[in-house]
Write a protein that holds these residues in place. Structure first.
Motif, short mmCIF file in Angstrom:
data_model
loop_
_atom_site.label_atom_id
_atom_site.label_comp_id
_atom_site.label_asym_id
_atom_site.label_seq_id
_atom_site.Cartn_x
_atom_site.Cartn_y
_atom_site.Cartn_z
N ARG A 1 15.92 -72.46 -24.90
CA ARG A 1 14.52 -72.14 -25.22
C ARG A 1 13.86 -73.25 -26.02
O ARG A 1 12.70 -73.61 -25.77
CB ARG A 1 14.47 -70.82 -25.98
N VAL A 2 14.60 -73.83 -26.96
CA VAL A 2 14.06 -74.94 -27.75
C VAL A 2 13.76 -76.14 -26.86
O VAL A 2 12.71 -76.78 -27.01
CB VAL A 2 15.05 -75.31 -28.88
N ALA A 3 14.65 -76.43 -25.93
CA ALA A 3 14.43 -77.56 -25.02
C ALA A 3 13.16 -77.36 -24.19
O ALA A 3 12.38 -78.30 -23.99
CB ALA A 3 15.63 -77.74 -24.11
N VAL A 4 12.96 -76.15 -23.72
CA VAL A 4 11.73 -75.84 -22.98
C VAL A 4 10.51 -76.02 -23.87
O VAL A 4 9.51 -76.64 -23.49
CB VAL A 4 11.80 -74.40 -22.42
N ASP A 5 10.58 -75.49 -25.09
CA ASP A 5 9.44 -75.56 -26.01
C ASP A 5 9.06 -76.99 -26.36
O ASP A 5 7.89 -77.30 -26.57
CB ASP A 5 9.76 -74.80 -27.30
N GLU B 1 24.31 -62.98 -18.59
CA GLU B 1 23.11 -62.36 -19.18
C GLU B 1 22.22 -63.40 -19.84
O GLU B 1 20.99 -63.38 -19.67
CB GLU B 1 23.55 -61.32 -20.22
N ASP B 2 22.83 -64.34 -20.58
CA ASP B 2 22.03 -65.38 -21.23
C ASP B 2 21.46 -66.37 -20.21
O ASP B 2 20.35 -66.88 -20.39
CB ASP B 2 22.89 -66.13 -22.25
N ILE B 3 22.21 -66.65 -19.16
CA ILE B 3 21.70 -67.53 -18.11
C ILE B 3 20.46 -66.92 -17.46
O ILE B 3 19.46 -67.60 -17.23
CB ILE B 3 22.79 -67.82 -17.07
N ARG B 4 20.52 -65.64 -17.20
CA ARG B 4 19.37 -64.97 -16.61
C ARG B 4 18.16 -65.05 -17.54
O ARG B 4 17.03 -65.30 -17.10
CB ARG B 4 19.70 -63.51 -16.30
N ALA B 5 18.40 -64.87 -18.84
CA ALA B 5 17.31 -64.95 -19.81
C ALA B 5 16.74 -66.36 -19.89
O ALA B 5 15.52 -66.55 -20.01
CB ALA B 5 17.80 -64.49 -21.18
N ALA B 6 17.61 -67.36 -19.82
CA ALA B 6 17.15 -68.75 -19.86
C ALA B 6 16.30 -69.09 -18.64
O ALA B 6 15.27 -69.77 -18.75
CB ALA B 6 18.35 -69.70 -19.94
N ILE B 7 16.73 -68.63 -17.48
CA ILE B 7 15.96 -68.87 -16.25
C ILE B 7 14.58 -68.22 -16.36
O ILE B 7 13.56 -68.84 -16.02
CB ILE B 7 16.72 -68.32 -15.03
N ALA B 8 14.54 -67.00 -16.86
CA ALA B 8 13.27 -66.30 -16.99
C ALA B 8 12.34 -67.02 -17.96
O ALA B 8 11.14 -67.19 -17.70
CB ALA B 8 13.52 -64.86 -17.45
N TYR B 9 12.89 -67.47 -19.09
CA TYR B 9 12.07 -68.14 -20.10
C TYR B 9 11.52 -69.46 -19.55
O TYR B 9 10.34 -69.79 -19.75
CB TYR B 9 12.90 -68.41 -21.35
N ALA B 10 12.36 -70.21 -18.85
CA ALA B 10 11.90 -71.47 -18.27
C ALA B 10 10.80 -71.25 -17.24
O ALA B 10 9.77 -71.96 -17.25
CB ALA B 10 13.08 -72.21 -17.64
N ARG B 11 10.99 -70.28 -16.40
CA ARG B 11 9.98 -70.02 -15.36
C ARG B 11 8.66 -69.56 -15.96
O ARG B 11 7.58 -69.92 -15.48
CB ARG B 11 10.52 -68.98 -14.37
N GLU B 12 8.73 -68.76 -17.01
CA GLU B 12 7.50 -68.31 -17.68
C GLU B 12 6.71 -69.48 -18.25
O GLU B 12 5.48 -69.39 -18.40
CB GLU B 12 7.87 -67.36 -18.82
N ASN B 13 7.41 -70.57 -18.55
CA ASN B 13 6.76 -71.74 -19.14
C ASN B 13 6.62 -72.89 -18.15
O ASN B 13 6.37 -74.04 -18.55
CB ASN B 13 7.56 -72.19 -20.36
N GLY B 14 6.77 -72.60 -16.87
CA GLY B 14 6.58 -73.62 -15.86
C GLY B 14 7.68 -74.66 -15.80
O GLY B 14 7.47 -75.78 -15.31
N ARG B 15 8.88 -74.30 -16.27
CA ARG B 15 10.01 -75.23 -16.27
C ARG B 15 11.11 -74.71 -15.33
O ARG B 15 10.99 -73.64 -14.75
CB ARG B 15 10.58 -75.39 -17.68
N GLN B 16 12.17 -75.48 -15.21
CA GLN B 16 13.24 -75.14 -14.29
C GLN B 16 14.60 -75.08 -15.00
O GLN B 16 14.77 -75.68 -16.07
CB GLN B 16 13.33 -76.17 -13.16
N VAL B 17 15.54 -74.39 -14.37
CA VAL B 17 16.92 -74.34 -14.86
C VAL B 17 17.87 -74.76 -13.74
O VAL B 17 17.75 -74.29 -12.61
CB VAL B 17 17.30 -72.93 -15.36
N ARG B 18 18.78 -75.68 -14.06
CA ARG B 18 19.88 -76.03 -13.17
C ARG B 18 21.15 -75.42 -13.76
O ARG B 18 21.40 -75.53 -14.96
CB ARG B 18 20.06 -77.54 -13.06
N VAL B 19 21.96 -74.83 -12.91
CA VAL B 19 23.20 -74.22 -13.36
C VAL B 19 24.36 -75.17 -13.06
O VAL B 19 24.52 -75.65 -11.94
CB VAL B 19 23.44 -72.85 -12.68
N VAL B 20 25.17 -75.44 -14.09
CA VAL B 20 26.30 -76.36 -13.96
C VAL B 20 27.52 -75.60 -13.44
O VAL B 20 28.05 -74.71 -14.11
CB VAL B 20 26.64 -77.01 -15.31
N LEU B 21 27.95 -75.96 -12.25
CA LEU B 21 29.17 -75.41 -11.65
C LEU B 21 30.05 -76.58 -11.24
O LEU B 21 30.34 -76.80 -10.07
CB LEU B 21 28.82 -74.54 -10.43
#
Length: 328
Positions: free
Chosen positions: A17-21, A46-66
Motif C-alpha cells: 500500500r505504501v508503494a502504491v501511495d 488474503e493479503d494478496i487479494r487486498a493488495a490487488i484491490a488497493y492497487a486497482r482502486e488507485n490505478g496501479r497494478q500488481v504482479r504476483v511472484v511465482l
C-alpha cells in the motif's frame, strides 16, 4: 521521453500500500512458499487479494511472484494459484521456470509474464528464448551495462526490465543459478498453507541465506588466505537512468521485499521523482546526488543487517542438524 514503469516490492500488505501511495506503477508480491523469500516477506492469499484491490482502486497494478521451480506434483496447485490471482485482478506474474511460463500463457493468455532474475540469464539470446516461449518482459542482470542492453534490444523484441542497482562488472557467480543455501542446511519446511518443501530456496524452502554476500576465506597451498565475497554488493543506481531509458528499458525494479517499510517508501518516492524528471527533460542526475548518498548509506546498513540475520539462522540450523537427524 515517456516515463518507464516503476516496479516496487510488496513484502507485506502495508509495504504494498505504501508503494502504491508513493507512486509505484506496479507492485510485486509473493505467495507463501512460492516466491523464494522468507515467510516474513511473503503474503497470504488474503493479503494478496487486498493488495490487488488497493492497487486497482488507485490505478496501479500488481504482479504476483511465482518464481520457484515447481515439481510435477505441485503443478496442479501452481495452476490453481495462477487462475486465482488472475481472477482477482493481478495484471501479471514474475516466473523463473520455462515450463511454468508456458503453462501460465496457456491458462491466462492476456496476462503479462516477467522472467525472474532466478532464470540466470547470461546472454542476449536467452532473452529471445524466453520471448519465444511466451514471456513479455525479462529482468536483466544488474552487471549488464549499456552495451549488453543494446545487444539484447537488437536480438529480441522482449520488454527489458533492470534493477535500480549500479552496474558492477565484478563477481564470482551469476544471480539466479544458485543452490548454495541448500548445502548449509537441507531441511523440510511446512508453510502456513501446507506446502511441504525441502532443499533449496528455489523450490520454496526457507530460505536463501545470502551466502554470496558474506565474507569467505579463500586459500591455496602457496598463498596466504584472502577474504572476499562471491558477489559484490550492489549500489543504488542513478547516473545510468537517462541512457538506459534511451536504450528502451521500459521497467525499473526496486528490490527489497525484506527491507523495512520506511526504506521502500523513501526509495519509491525518490525514483518516482527522478523518473518523472527525466520524462520532463531533466537528464542531469547531479541534482539528486546528495539525496541518493543518504539512501545508499541506509540501503547498505539495512542490507548488512539482513545478511547477518540470515547467516545467523544458517549457523543455528547447522548446529541443530545432528539433533534433528536423531529426532527424525
Amino acid at each position: 521521453m515517456s516515463a518507464p514503469a516503476l516496479l516496487a516490492p510488496g513484502g507485506t500488505l502495508e509495504m504494498a500500500r505504501v508503494a502504491v501511495d508513493e507512486g509505484a506503477d506496479i507492485v510485486y508480491v509473493g505467495p507463501l512458499g512460492w516466491s523464494r523469500r522468507p515467510y516474513e516477506s511473503e503474503m497470504t492469499d488474503e493479503d494478496i487479494r487486498a493488495a490487488i484491490a488497493y492497487a486497482r482502486e488507485n490505478g496501479r497494478q500488481v504482479r504476483v511472484v511465482l518464481n520457484t521451480f515447481p515439481s510435477p506434483f505441485e503443478m496442479d496447485d501452481f495452476a490453481r494459484k495462477v487462475e486465482l490471482y488472475a481472477a482477482w485482478g493481478a495484471s501479471g506474474f514474475i516466473v523463473t521456470d520455462p515450463g511454468a511460463i508456458r503453462l501460465i500463457r496457456g491458462l491466462v493468455p492476456d496476462t503479462l509474464i516477467h522472467v525472474s532474475i532466478g532464470s540466470g540469464v547470461t546472454n542476449s539470446w536467452d532473452a529471445e528464448f524466453y520471448r519465444e516461449i511466451g514471456a513479455d518482459v525479462i529482468i536483466l542482470p544488474y552487471r549488464w551495462g549499456e552495451e549488453e542492453i543494446a545487444e539484447t534490444r537488437c536480438v529480441s523484441g522482449i520488454g527489458l526490465e533492470v534493477f535500480l542497482f549500479e552496474t558492477v562488472q565484478t563477481g564470482k557467480i551469476c544471480p539466479g543459478k544458485c543452490i548454495m543455501s541448500s548445502y548449509l542446511k537441507f531441511r523440510e519446511w511446512l508453510d502456513i498453507e501446507g506446502k511441504a518443501t525441502s532443499g533449496s530456496a528455489n523450490r520454496g524452502a526457507k530460505e536463501c541465506y545470502r551466502v554470496c554476500q558474506t565474507n569467505w576465506e579463500f586459500s591455496s597451498e602457496d598463498d596466504d588466505p584472502v577474504k572476499l565475497k562471491l558477489r559484490r554488493d550492489a549500489r543504488l543506481m542513478l547516473e545510468q537512468l537517462p541512457a538506459f531509458i534511451e536504450l528502451g528499458v521500459e521497467c525499473f525494479k526496486i528490490s527489497g521485499r525484506e527491507r523495512p517499510v520506511p526504506m521502500i517508501r523513501d526509495l519509491v518516492r525518490f525514483y518516482r521523482k527522478a523518473l518523472d524528471g527525466i520524462a520532463a527533460g531533466q537528464t542531469d542526475m547531479s541534482v539528486y546526488v546528495d539525496e541518493l548518498a543518504t539512501l545508499r548509506e541506509r540501503w547498505t546498513v539495512e542490507k548488512r543487517k539482513r545478511v547477518n540475520v540470515l547467516m545467523d539462522r544458517a549457523d543455528h540450523y547447522a548446529d541443530a542438524a545432528p539433533t534433528l537427524a536423531v529426532a527424525q
